[in-house]
Design an enzyme around this catalytic site. Structure first.
Site, mmCIF file in Angstrom:
data_model
loop_
_atom_site.group_PDB
_atom_site.id
_atom_site.type_symbol
_atom_site.label_atom_id
_atom_site.label_comp_id
_atom_site.label_asym_id
_atom_site.label_seq_id
_atom_site.Cartn_x
_atom_site.Cartn_y
_atom_site.Cartn_z
ATOM 1 N N CYS A 1 -20.284 -0.512 -10.528
ATOM 2 C CA CYS A 1 -21.721 -0.745 -10.432
ATOM 3 C C CYS A 1 -22.033 -1.808 -9.377
ATOM 4 O O CYS A 1 -21.252 -2.745 -9.174
ATOM 5 C CB CYS A 1 -22.254 -1.229 -11.766
ATOM 6 S SG CYS A 1 -21.913 -0.080 -13.096
ATOM 7 N N HIS B 1 17.734 11.819 -16.300
ATOM 8 C CA HIS B 1 17.542 11.551 -17.730
ATOM 9 C C HIS B 1 16.335 12.306 -18.274
ATOM 10 O O HIS B 1 15.779 11.942 -19.303
ATOM 11 C CB HIS B 1 17.425 10.047 -17.969
ATOM 12 C CG HIS B 1 18.680 9.322 -17.596
ATOM 13 N ND1 HIS B 1 19.830 9.415 -18.331
ATOM 14 C CD2 HIS B 1 18.984 8.558 -16.522
ATOM 15 C CE1 HIS B 1 20.788 8.720 -17.750
ATOM 16 N NE2 HIS B 1 20.296 8.184 -16.637
ATOM 17 N N LYS C 1 -14.135 0.819 -6.222
ATOM 18 C CA LYS C 1 -13.431 -0.139 -5.371
ATOM 19 C C LYS C 1 -13.094 -1.421 -6.129
ATOM 20 O O LYS C 1 -12.031 -1.989 -5.952
ATOM 21 C CB LYS C 1 -14.289 -0.458 -4.146
ATOM 22 C CG LYS C 1 -13.633 -1.389 -3.146
ATOM 23 C CD LYS C 1 -12.456 -0.733 -2.459
ATOM 24 C CE LYS C 1 -11.679 -1.681 -1.576
ATOM 25 N NZ LYS C 1 -10.314 -1.163 -1.325
ATOM 26 N N ASN D 1 -24.759 -4.989 -14.361
ATOM 27 C CA ASN D 1 -23.322 -4.703 -14.172
ATOM 28 C C ASN D 1 -22.589 -5.360 -15.330
ATOM 29 O O ASN D 1 -22.925 -6.483 -15.710
ATOM 30 C CB ASN D 1 -22.785 -5.345 -12.889
ATOM 31 C CG ASN D 1 -23.241 -4.642 -11.642
ATOM 32 O OD1 ASN D 1 -23.963 -3.651 -11.715
ATOM 33 N ND2 ASN D 1 -22.830 -5.166 -10.502
ATOM 34 N N GLU E 1 -4.256 9.590 -5.646
ATOM 35 C CA GLU E 1 -5.644 9.164 -5.844
ATOM 36 C C GLU E 1 -6.600 9.770 -4.823
ATOM 37 O O GLU E 1 -7.751 10.028 -5.143
ATOM 38 C CB GLU E 1 -5.773 7.632 -5.888
ATOM 39 C CG GLU E 1 -5.501 6.927 -4.595
ATOM 40 C CD GLU E 1 -5.639 5.414 -4.710
ATOM 41 O OE1 GLU E 1 -6.425 4.934 -5.518
ATOM 42 O OE2 GLU E 1 -4.935 4.711 -3.955
ATOM 43 N N ARG F 1 -18.095 1.062 -3.291
ATOM 44 C CA ARG F 1 -17.499 0.588 -4.538
ATOM 45 C C ARG F 1 -17.246 1.724 -5.525
ATOM 46 O O ARG F 1 -16.540 1.543 -6.504
ATOM 47 C CB ARG F 1 -18.435 -0.426 -5.203
ATOM 48 C CG ARG F 1 -18.656 -1.667 -4.369
ATOM 49 C CD ARG F 1 -19.803 -2.473 -4.916
ATOM 50 N NE ARG F 1 -19.518 -3.008 -6.222
ATOM 51 C CZ ARG F 1 -19.034 -4.225 -6.442
ATOM 52 N NH1 ARG F 1 -18.782 -5.009 -5.434
ATOM 53 N NH2 ARG F 1 -18.814 -4.658 -7.664
ATOM 54 N N LYS G 1 -1.060 6.384 -3.672
ATOM 55 C CA LYS G 1 -1.965 6.669 -2.548
ATOM 56 C C LYS G 1 -2.196 8.171 -2.454
ATOM 57 O O LYS G 1 -3.317 8.630 -2.298
ATOM 58 C CB LYS G 1 -1.303 6.144 -1.271
ATOM 59 C CG LYS G 1 -2.151 5.519 -0.251
ATOM 60 C CD LYS G 1 -2.723 4.165 -0.487
ATOM 61 C CE LYS G 1 -3.247 3.817 -1.831
ATOM 62 N NZ LYS G 1 -3.526 2.448 -2.080
HETATM 63 C C1 F6R Z 1 -5.535 1.805 -5.258
HETATM 64 C C2 F6R Z 1 -6.395 0.660 -5.477
HETATM 65 C C3 F6R Z 1 -6.424 0.053 -6.817
HETATM 66 C C4 F6R Z 1 -6.560 -1.487 -6.716
HETATM 67 C C5 F6R Z 1 -6.769 -2.084 -8.118
HETATM 68 C C6 F6R Z 1 -6.848 -3.594 -8.076
HETATM 69 O O1 F6R Z 1 -5.615 2.256 -3.939
HETATM 70 O O2 F6R Z 1 -7.093 0.234 -4.587
HETATM 71 O O3 F6R Z 1 -5.311 0.416 -7.582
HETATM 72 O O4 F6R Z 1 -5.400 -1.992 -6.105
HETATM 73 O O5 F6R Z 1 -7.931 -1.571 -8.684
HETATM 74 O O6 F6R Z 1 -7.940 -4.024 -7.314
HETATM 75 P P1 F6R Z 1 -8.004 -5.497 -6.740
HETATM 76 O O7 F6R Z 1 -6.924 -5.614 -5.732
HETATM 77 O O8 F6R Z 1 -9.377 -5.616 -6.136
HETATM 78 O O9 F6R Z 1 -7.792 -6.433 -7.892
#
Ligand code: F6R
Length: 582
Positions: A2, A483, A577, A99, A467, A27, A464
């Site tokens: 948010c 295993h 984000k 938020n 996602e 975000r 990567k």
């Molecule tokens: C994956 C990604 C997330 C962040 C995680 C932590 O590409 O971006 O897994 O690494 O949400 O976010 P921060 O680094 O902002 O604490």
């Protein structure tokens, strides 16, 4: 997640709010809305989906004259993503955006329903509007203060009231919110990027400080007492939000890596005293979420090879563990945003027990940057793509430098100086990465195998890929496959073998042979040429720098796979984000 923007000033708020919402898009969100106010009316417009759809709706409406407005992007937590649940929410005279998560929303709602309040949405937010409305008897500050005493959880709120159409109010607890100061105009936002078009001056709001804004100024109070807060100037550039001709932020951000790595090397390589001294700690705990946790896993390998006792955990587990801290423990928190709710909770747990914390963060002024004992900023600039790339690389670089600082080794510095150039050359070979992406983009399942530091790299490569491309992908310690998981390997399954660590090279290569024997298509990523047809050879470099050449390669492959599949690369479904809720 948010996002909030609020405006009061000489302009009509529409353009400011829409510009802010567009900056908040990165975000991750699923619906959005705005509210405008004047002495006769409060006008609310909401939409599910992209901001452009909200904009179309706004363009079709006759907007009221106004100089005060609030707006929101919602990432659903309580109730599905629909227009009713989208913010702003309105009860009685009060309209607000929120938020965070109100943990006792159900019990408050039940009480208020008995008092005759009718709720429209499934959100926890509406109960806040109902409470402020209930407590309002001509004094908004008082009503807000009474309300927040009833709330449990996290909140950042921007609020307007029908009886005070020339005012804007805001308050926060746990969730971030700041006040932007322009020329005869003021902003409230959860993210400084949303207001950089208008001002760089901002004030950070403390927990439960209520800010009242009018066109002529602002007042911050805590429990009725006026508070003076320092005005900061952000050094973020507005152009950090531009694509500079790239098709996506993700590729732009990957391509920035050599320059950013070079900048950090210039800053620290010959000035290691600028980095905290971690040699005095006997135990290190590393905590983060998602990719930030995988950064930590790479760091664990560095520190362990230095002979330091290291524990690592994801923040959502760490915060609930019964940890018995020894005296000489340092908790390292890894976070790009500095606002990840679980990582904040982990930091506060250590802080409360008077254990030193070190934040490795990107966003200065974020909660983690502010509240940790020490901080190192990775100086990545704004990272817009939801999937982290450049921040991951710079965080690994800082851990590598910290490890070098405590355990200097004569080969490291020369390799460090060569790194930016080698990384640039590697990233420029996009043909190789695209060729590997061709092997992958039609597959349903992909596996990554490696050992020790190569396994840590596999986890990030696999995350990567899954996602942003939505291909099912898993990372395994190469020795673990037999295993159980090897039963999933059959003709055509793609298996990435990450092989950079000479000490266990032969072991991993023989695990790769085991999957080939079961029909797998191997993709070899390593620092020595091997017999495989599908491969990318990265330059061999010091062990504590090697992930900085391998992970960008995997980031690029993931990018091209998602590109070929036509995915929404910068904003993958369901992801945000900055994960500001638990
Ligand atoms: C994956 C990604 C997330 C962040 C995680 C932590 O590409 O971006 O897994 O690494 O949400 O976010 P921060 O680094 O902002 O604490």
């Amino acid at each position: 997640m948010c996002g909030i923007i609020g405006y009061i000033g000489n302009k009509h708020p529409k353009d400011v709010l829409l510009s802010g919402l567009k900056k908040l898009e990165y975000r991750g969100y699923d619906s959005s809305g705005i509210a405008l106010i004047n002495k006769d009316n409060t006008q609310i417009i909401k939409s599910v989906g992209k901001i452009s759809l909200l904009e179309d709706k706004i363009d079709k409406e006759k907007l009221i004259d106004s100089f005060v407005g609030i707006a929101h992007t919602r990432w659903a937590t309580h109730g599905e993503a629909n227009e009713i649940n989208a913010h702003p929410h309105r009860i009685g005279k009060i309209t607000l955006v929120h938020n965070g998560i109100i943990e006792n929303a159900d019990s408050i709602r039940n009480k208020l329903v008995k008092e005759g309040v009718v709720f429209n949405s499934e959100t926890d937010t509406e109960v806040i509007a109902a409470l402020i409305n209930k407590y309002y008897s001509g004094d908004m500050e008082e009503a807000i203060n009474k309300t927040i005493k009833d709330l449990k959880g996290s909140y950042a709120l921007s609020i307007i009231c029908d009886s005070e159409p020339d005012k804007l109010y805001a308050v926060r607890c746990e969730s971030p919110l700041l006040l932007g100061i322009g020329d005869n105009e003021y902003f409230v936002t959860s993210d400084i990027g949303a207001i950089l078009n208008y001002t760089k001056k901002y004030v950070l709001l403390g927990k439960d400080e209520v800010v009242s804004l009018s066109k002529s100024g602002y007042k911050i109070t805590k429990d009725g007492e006026v508070i003076n807060r320092e005005v900061f100037v952000s050094d973020l550039k507005n152009e950090d939000n531009d694509l500079f001709g790239y098709e996506h932020y993700m590729i732009k951000e990957i391509m920035e890596e050599p320059t950013l790595v070079n900048n950090l090397i210039k800053k620290y390589a010959n000035n290691l005293d600028k980095l905290p001294d971690i040699s005095k700690y006997k135990h290190i705990h590393i905590v983060g979420c998602g990719s930030a946790y995988y950064v930590g896993l790479v760091g664990k390998n560095f520190f362990e090879s230095d002979g330091i006792d290291v524990q690592i955990d994801v923040a959502s587990e760490y915060r609930y563990r019964n940890i018995k801290y020894s005296k000489n423990t340092l908790v390292i928190l890894i976070s790009q945003s500095g606002e990840t709710a679980d990582t904040i909770a982990a930091m506060r747990m250590a802080n409360e027990k008077e254990i030193d914390t070190l934040a490795i963060v990107n966003v200065d002024g974020s909660t983690i940057a502010r509240e940790s004992t020490y901080k190192v900023l990775i100086e990545a600039g704004r990272e817009v793509a939801v999937a982290t790339t450049k921040a991951y690389i710079l965080q690994v670089l800082i851990l590598s430098l910290l490890s070098y600082k405590t355990h200097p080794d004569k080969y490291y510095l020369d390799d460090l100086m060569r790194l930016p150039q080698q990384l640039k050359i590697l990233l420029d070979k996009t043909g190789f990465h695209k060729k590997m992406a061709d092997k992958v983009y039609k597959k349903k399942d992909v596996y990554f195998i490696g050992r020790l530091i190569d396994y840590a790299i596999c986890l990030e490569g696999s995350l990567k890929l899954k996602e942003i491309s939505y291909i099912h992908s898993e990372a395994y310690q190469a020795g673990e496959l037999k295993h159980g998981t090897i039963s999933l390997i059959n003709k055509g399954t793609v298996v990435f073998g990450i092989v950079t660590d000479d000490d266990i090279r032969d072991k991993t290569l023989s695990n790769l042979e085991e999957v080939i024997a079961r029909g797998a298509v191997p993709i070899y990523i390593g620092n020595r040429d091997e017999k495989y047809k599908n491969k990318i050879i990265v330059p061999k470099i010091h062990k504590k720098l090697q992930p900085l050449l391998v992970v960008p390669t995997l980031q690029l492959i993931a990018y091209y796979v998602a590109y070929k599949r036509g995915c929404n690369i910068d904003k993958p479904r369901n992801l945000a984000k900055s994960v500001t809720v638990e």
